[in-house]
Design a protein around this motif. Structure first.
Motif, short mmCIF file in Angstrom:
data_model
loop_
_atom_site.label_atom_id
_atom_site.label_comp_id
_atom_site.label_asym_id
_atom_site.label_seq_id
_atom_site.Cartn_x
_atom_site.Cartn_y
_atom_site.Cartn_z
N THR A 16 -30.55 4.43 36.69
CA THR A 16 -32.09 4.73 36.43
C THR A 16 -32.55 5.49 37.66
OG1 THR A 16 -32.89 2.72 37.44
CG2 THR A 16 -32.41 2.71 35.01
N TRP A 17 -33.71 6.26 37.60
CA TRP A 17 -34.08 6.78 38.56
C TRP A 17 -35.18 5.72 39.43
CZ3 TRP A 17 -36.35 11.34 34.98
CH2 TRP A 17 -37.35 10.87 34.20
N ASP A 18 -35.76 6.18 40.61
CA ASP A 18 -36.47 5.37 41.50
C ASP A 18 -37.76 6.08 41.56
OD1 ASP A 18 -37.70 3.66 43.14
OD2 ASP A 18 -36.45 4.13 44.83
N ARG A 346 -31.35 8.22 44.01
CA ARG A 346 -31.70 7.94 42.66
C ARG A 346 -32.87 8.88 42.14
NH1 ARG A 346 -33.12 2.02 42.47
NH2 ARG A 346 -33.83 2.61 40.28
N TRP A 347 -32.60 10.14 42.13
CA TRP A 347 -33.62 10.97 41.57
C TRP A 347 -33.28 11.30 39.93
CZ3 TRP A 347 -33.42 15.93 45.00
CH2 TRP A 347 -33.85 15.69 46.35
N ILE A 348 -31.92 10.51 39.69
CA ILE A 348 -31.25 11.07 38.31
C ILE A 348 -31.67 9.89 37.37
CG2 ILE A 348 -29.56 12.24 36.93
CD1 ILE A 348 -28.68 13.30 39.75
N ASP A 349 -32.04 9.86 36.16
CA ASP A 349 -31.90 8.89 35.32
C ASP A 349 -30.81 9.07 34.13
OD1 ASP A 349 -34.17 6.52 34.57
OD2 ASP A 349 -33.03 7.13 32.62
N CYS A 362 -36.01 18.33 34.18
CA CYS A 362 -36.21 18.18 35.55
C CYS A 362 -37.73 18.18 35.76
CB CYS A 362 -35.55 19.19 36.33
SG CYS A 362 -35.77 19.16 38.21
N TYR A 371 -37.17 14.74 39.85
CA TYR A 371 -36.65 13.88 39.09
C TYR A 371 -36.01 14.43 37.82
CZ TYR A 371 -39.13 10.36 41.63
OH TYR A 371 -39.40 9.26 42.80
#
Length: 604
Positions: A16-18, A346-349, A362, A371
């Protein structure tokens, strides 16, 4: 292949993203939104009725920009949290409340454009001399003069912002919350189904029976909601037409093209030339798929399958990072550092869960990092999807670093160029590093089936359909599910002809894309890929000088028009040539697929 659909609470945190980089917690969110609202009131008291000279114009734009920047992290936090789980009641209500507050803020600041545009053009040109950083911004304001309404009308429209967005909200709620898919059965086995599972897995399934049954089950569920979705869409386009009329545009299309800084010629050319000249190439590709899969007939449900179903590499998330760095490393050290940060911070979900928005996107809030949302299925072709979204991240990282907020956002006509550029760079890297005919065929077929099909076919056919809808709306007509189905089917028939049989439900694909609620967005994918195809060939053959030119384009942000940005990269989009060259390039890729397929068969 995914065997079950997880709830959001059950997915690994690492996937998950942060969002704490935007807002640390709910208390900070509430306090931040409240402060921006109070600041908007103070801004209103300070400037409304006092913008009388060039200096005040420069001052108010500077402070207005700062106010908008202040609300960005809270709006992004609200939106991104909801995108990962539309079934989350708390996130839904937070979004509703934010919409109400943002409409109030928009109403408080609506006077800015009204008062600036009430001033003589000569005074605004003087303001450009005082604040040259806002040259493009002020020139765009001047261009809006003839379409500006009375200040009170502008204030009312601003206050209704969340109401105008309601149709899109209804669409997403219908699609991601209310629409529940039952498992479908093939033989004696049951398979799970959801929006993300269908678009990420079942559309690409090599087993004909499973694939077509999934399409049937998916389409039957769409059909249950077609009238509600059509009603929401009709509300949206009628709202756009009403605003276009109020602002004095002859056509809603002209109204929607204004902010893109392009004219009807560029818009129509993109649709008309592709519909006519690309169709024969793609029909040839469809025939190749049919032959390789031994299909008795080629149907619409079969168009997304791999050319070589027994050669579909899988890839883990950590492995994808290595591919990104190697393929996109040509863009320079800073770009590679951004890729590392995207994975490490954790930019990516990546999670695949119930209620999550479909597709990939994005979001690049000014003042923060990007993100990226994607539902990872471990198929190798997703390196192209991830590269695409990192292209957006790299674009805005460069633009934000070199431009103020008002100067950072390029026209949507251009915005898909940096993303599709990365897909081409990924393809260049993969082809350069293997001589194996089967792997080369997989790469080229992925470029055709993923990069060009997605941007030059899926989204372009959306655009052709969308143009027909707006032509009806301009003529004073409304649309319903029956009309939308007929329009979509007619576009599909025109493009695919007799070479592809349209399954029952193919006409419902207009229900699947959110782009129709984003203005004239669909055609811009092919426009962006036209530019990036040409520039990627420059990078392939010229190397660093072409990379340097491209980085300058990214850094220019929104300070130039799409035509000017393309010219900076060495592409003249005022002519047919770049588009026709790109279509010819697609044709050459299909030539290569046919030759490689023959070579592979002979080797056997």
């Amino acid at each position: 292949m995914i065997d079950n659909i997880l709830k959001r609470k059950d997915v690994p945190v690492s996937e998950t993203w942060d969002l704490t980089d935007l807002v640390t917690n709910e208390e900070a969110y509430n306090e931040g939104v409240k402060k921006v609202f109070e600041d908007a009131k103070k801004f209103n008291l300070q400037y409304q009725g006092h913008i009388t000279d060039a200096k005040q114009v420069a001052n108010v734009i500077t402070d207005y920009e700062a106010l908008v920047e202040a609300i960005i992290p809270y709006g992004a936090f609200m939106s991104l949290d909801l995108e990962t789980d539309q079934t989350n009641d708390f996130a839904q209500m937070r979004a509703n409340n934010f919409g109400n507050i943002s409409s109030q803020i928009a109403s408080l600041v609506s006077f800015v454009d009204s008062e600036i545009l009430a001033l003589p053009t000569e005074l605004l040109e003087e303001a450009i001399q005082l604040a040259p950083n806002y040259t493009h911004y002020i020139k765009r304001l001047i261009a809006k003069k003839e379409h500006q309404l009375h200040p009170e009308a502008e204030k009312a429209l601003a206050a209704l912002g969340s109401t105008f967005d309601a149709a899109y909200g209804i669409y997403n709620t219908t699609k991601l919350v209310d629409m529940k898919f039952k498992n479908f059965t093939v033989g004696d086995k049951s398979y799970p189904l959801s929006y993300n599972l269908f678009e990420g897995d079942w559309e690409l399934e090599s087993d004909k029976n499973i694939r077509r049954e999934a399409f049937k089950a998916f389409s039957e569920k769409l059909a249950d909601y077609q009238h509600t979705t059509a009603k929401a869409y009709n509300t949206h386009v009628q709202t756009e037409k009403t605003i276009a009329n109020l602002r004095g545009y002859e056509s809603v299309i002209d109204y929607l093209l204004f902010d893109q800084e392009v004219d009807r010629d560029l818009y129509n050319r993109q649709i008309d030339v592709i519909m006519k000249e690309l169709a024969p190439h793609m029909r040839r590709y469809a025939k190749l798929l049919q032959k390789e899969h031994g299909l008795d007939k080629m149907t619409f449900a079969d168009l997304k399958i791999s050319l070589d179903p027994d050669y579909e590499p899988s890839i883990t998330i950590p492995e994808s990072r290595d591919y990104m760095k190697k393929a996109l490393g040509v863009m320079g050290e800073d770009y590679v550092k951004m890729i590392d940060s995207a994975f490490e911070d954790r930019w990516i979900d990546f999670a695949n869960n119930e209620g999550k928005s479909t597709g990939a996107f994005c979001s690049s809030p000014y003042g923060s990092h990007s993100y990226i949302l994607i539902s990872w299925t471990q198929r190798m072709n997703e390196v192209f999807v991830l590269a695409h979204e990192l292209g957006h991240a790299g674009h805005f990282k460069n633009a934000h670093k070199h431009q103020s907020y008002f100067n950072s956002e390029s026209s949507t006509y251009f915005v898909e160029s940096p993303s599709t550029m990365n897909e081409m760079l990924m393809a260049n890297y993969l082809l350069k590093n293997s001589n194996d005919p089967r792997f080369k065929r997989w790469v080229i077929s992925t470029i055709v089936a993923r990069t060009y099909y997605h941007n030059f076919v899926t989204h372009l056919l959306e655009a052709a359909y969308q143009r027909k809808v707006y032509e009806l709306v301009d003529a004073g007509e409304s649309v319903n599910a029956t009309i939308l189905n007929d329009l979509k089917r007619s576009v599909l028939e025109e493009f695919w002809g007799d070479d592809v049989e349209l399954n029952k439900g193919a006409e419902l694909t207009w229900m699947r894309q959110p782009h129709y609620y984003m203005g004239l967005y669909p055609y811009t994918y092919s426009a962006g890929l036209t530019i990036s195809t040409q520039v990627s060939q420059r990078i392939l053959h010229e190397g660093q000088p072409a990379v340097d030119d491209w980085l300058k384009v990214l850094q220019a942000g929104g300070t130039k028009s799409p035509v000017e940005l393309a010219q900076m990269a060495g592409v003249d989009i005022t002519t047919d040539k770049p588009l026709q060259d790109t279509i010819a390039f697609i044709g050459s890729l299909i030539d290569q697929l046919e030759a490689l397929t023959e070579e592979i068969h002979q080797a056997k």
